[in-house]
Scaffold this motif. Structure first.
Motif, PDB file in Angstrom:
ATOM      1  N   ILE A 142      -7.309  55.679  49.286  1.00 23.37           N
ATOM      2  CA  ILE A 142      -6.902  56.938  49.942  1.00 23.37           C
ATOM      3  C   ILE A 142      -7.591  58.142  49.299  1.00 23.37           C
ATOM      4  O   ILE A 142      -7.756  59.187  49.937  1.00 23.37           O
ATOM      5  N   GLN A 143      -8.024  58.001  48.044  1.00 20.93           N
ATOM      6  CA  GLN A 143      -8.702  59.119  47.370  1.00 20.93           C
ATOM      7  C   GLN A 143     -10.115  59.345  47.923  1.00 20.93           C
ATOM      8  O   GLN A 143     -10.732  60.373  47.637  1.00 20.93           O
ATOM      9  N   VAL A 144     -10.615  58.367  48.693  1.00 19.44           N
ATOM     10  CA  VAL A 144     -11.881  58.577  49.402  1.00 19.44           C
ATOM     11  C   VAL A 144     -11.611  58.526  50.907  1.00 19.44           C
ATOM     12  O   VAL A 144     -12.463  58.129  51.709  1.00 19.44           O
ATOM     13  N   GLY A 199      -4.438  61.557  33.938  1.00 21.69           N
ATOM     14  CA  GLY A 199      -5.249  62.465  34.727  1.00 21.69           C
ATOM     15  C   GLY A 199      -5.606  61.754  36.018  1.00 21.69           C
ATOM     16  O   GLY A 199      -5.379  60.548  36.145  1.00 21.69           O
ATOM     17  N   CYS A 200      -6.148  62.482  36.972  1.00 25.07           N
ATOM     18  CA  CYS A 200      -6.439  61.889  38.283  1.00 25.07           C
ATOM     19  C   CYS A 200      -7.643  62.597  38.883  1.00 25.07           C
ATOM     20  O   CYS A 200      -7.710  63.836  38.842  1.00 25.07           O
ATOM     21  N   LEU A 201      -8.584  61.836  39.437  1.00 22.88           N
ATOM     22  CA  LEU A 201      -9.774  62.451  40.024  1.00 22.88           C
ATOM     23  C   LEU A 201      -9.409  63.352  41.206  1.00 22.88           C
ATOM     24  O   LEU A 201     -10.182  64.235  41.558  1.00 22.88           O
ATOM     25  N   GLN A 209       0.089  51.265  37.755  1.00 21.93           N
ATOM     26  CA  GLN A 209       1.207  52.024  38.337  1.00 21.93           C
ATOM     27  C   GLN A 209       0.720  53.339  38.950  1.00 21.93           C
ATOM     28  O   GLN A 209       1.165  53.743  40.025  1.00 21.93           O
ATOM     29  N   HIS A 210      -0.210  54.016  38.258  1.00 27.38           N
ATOM     30  CA  HIS A 210      -0.764  55.276  38.769  1.00 27.38           C
ATOM     31  C   HIS A 210      -1.469  55.031  40.112  1.00 27.38           C
ATOM     32  O   HIS A 210      -1.223  55.749  41.081  1.00 27.38           O
ATOM     33  N   GLU A 211      -2.317  54.000  40.147  1.00 30.21           N
ATOM     34  CA  GLU A 211      -3.089  53.734  41.380  1.00 30.21           C
ATOM     35  C   GLU A 211      -2.192  53.208  42.499  1.00 30.21           C
ATOM     36  O   GLU A 211      -2.390  53.548  43.667  1.00 30.21           O
ATOM     37  N   MET A 212      -1.207  52.385  42.148  1.00 28.28           N
ATOM     38  CA  MET A 212      -0.297  51.869  43.193  1.00 28.28           C
ATOM     39  C   MET A 212       0.542  52.995  43.792  1.00 28.28           C
ATOM     40  O   MET A 212       0.851  52.968  44.988  1.00 28.28           O
ATOM     41  N   ASP A 213       0.890  53.995  42.995  1.00 26.96           N
ATOM     42  CA  ASP A 213       1.602  55.158  43.551  1.00 26.96           C
ATOM     43  C   ASP A 213       0.783  55.819  44.657  1.00 26.96           C
ATOM     44  O   ASP A 213       1.336  56.254  45.678  1.00 26.96           O
ATOM     45  N   HIS A 214      -0.545  55.913  44.466  1.00 30.54           N
ATOM     46  CA  HIS A 214      -1.403  56.523  45.501  1.00 30.54           C
ATOM     47  C   HIS A 214      -1.227  55.808  46.848  1.00 30.54           C
ATOM     48  O   HIS A 214      -1.305  56.431  47.902  1.00 30.54           O
ATOM     49  N   LEU A 215      -1.002  54.492  46.812  1.00 29.78           N
ATOM     50  CA  LEU A 215      -0.884  53.727  48.065  1.00 29.78           C
ATOM     51  C   LEU A 215       0.350  54.148  48.863  1.00 29.78           C
ATOM     52  O   LEU A 215       0.439  53.923  50.061  1.00 29.78           O
TER      53      LEU A 215
HETATM   54 CO    CO Z   1      -4.984  59.279  40.723  1.00 28.33          CO
END
Ligand code: CO
Ligand code: Y12
Length: 178
Positions: free
Chosen positions: A49-51, A94-96, A136-142
């Motif tokens: 989702i970040q792209v 942090g997050c891109l 956990q950080h990346e799965m939250d994005h989903l």
């Molecule tokens: Co992030």
């Protein structure tokens, strides 16, 4: 191909990503482009989702003891599901998609995760330390969740003020170089 990173407060980051059903060349191309993008931007984790691709796919590439990010250690997780979680740990994240901002966030210390690889094979991983945090950080994005959502009210207010400054400076830089 390096893709554009979607940045907060873009509403696309709040979308719930959809299950991946086709493990085809399009998925493989997207995963390869995500890797190129993450490396270009000095990241260690990235969700689709970040792209701007709202599918349940993420990549993680943690540095080794020497600080090198070896592609051999790249983890690609499709349709991940946490099956076990335990403990508690704080880590500065942090997050891109939220540049320039870092903050201590509470996460589970250990997680077990079922997921599929790029070919649709089912896998399981038992993760702790930095890997557990990154998952956990990346799965939250989903699920449209950002690490800044986990801040206290006061800290979030401070973040919003600081981030507006970052956005203003970015806009000014773009104006000057146009
Ligand atoms: Co992030
Ligand atoms: C622990 C905590 C968080 C994660 C999620 C993955 N996060 C990242 O990969 C963040 C990377 C990042 C990189 C940046 O660029 C540089 O440092 C050069 C960056 O840049 C600025 O803020 C200007 C921001 C975030 C995994 C594990």
């Amino acid at each position: 191909m390096v893709l554009d990173i979607v940045e907060y407060p873009d509403k696309r980051l709040r979308k719930k990503s959809q299950e991946v059903k086709n493990f085809d060349l399009d998925l493989h191309r997207l995963l390869d482009d995500m890797y190129e993008t993450m490396m270009q931007e000095s990241g260690i984790g990235l969700a689709a989702i970040q792209v701007a691709e709202p599918i349940r796919a993420l990549i993680i590439n943690l540095p080794d003891e020497e600080g090198n990010q070896d592609r051999e250690n790249l983890l690609e997780m499709i349709n991940p599901v946490i099956t076990h979680k335990e403990g508690e740990v704080f880590y500065q994240e942090g997050c891109l998609s939220v540049p320039t901002f870092y903050e201590d966030i509470k996460r589970f210390e250990k997680v077990n995760v079922n997921f599929q690889d790029r070919f649709g094979n089912t896998k399981t991983i038992e993760a702790d330390e930095l890997l557990a945090i990154a998952i956990q950080h990346e799965m939250d994005h989903l699920d449209g969740i950002l690490f800044i959502d986990k801040l206290s009210y006061a800290r979030r207010k401070k973040f919003e003020k600081e981030y507006k400054k970052y956005q203003r400076e970015k806009k000014n830089k773009q104006k000057k170089s146009a």
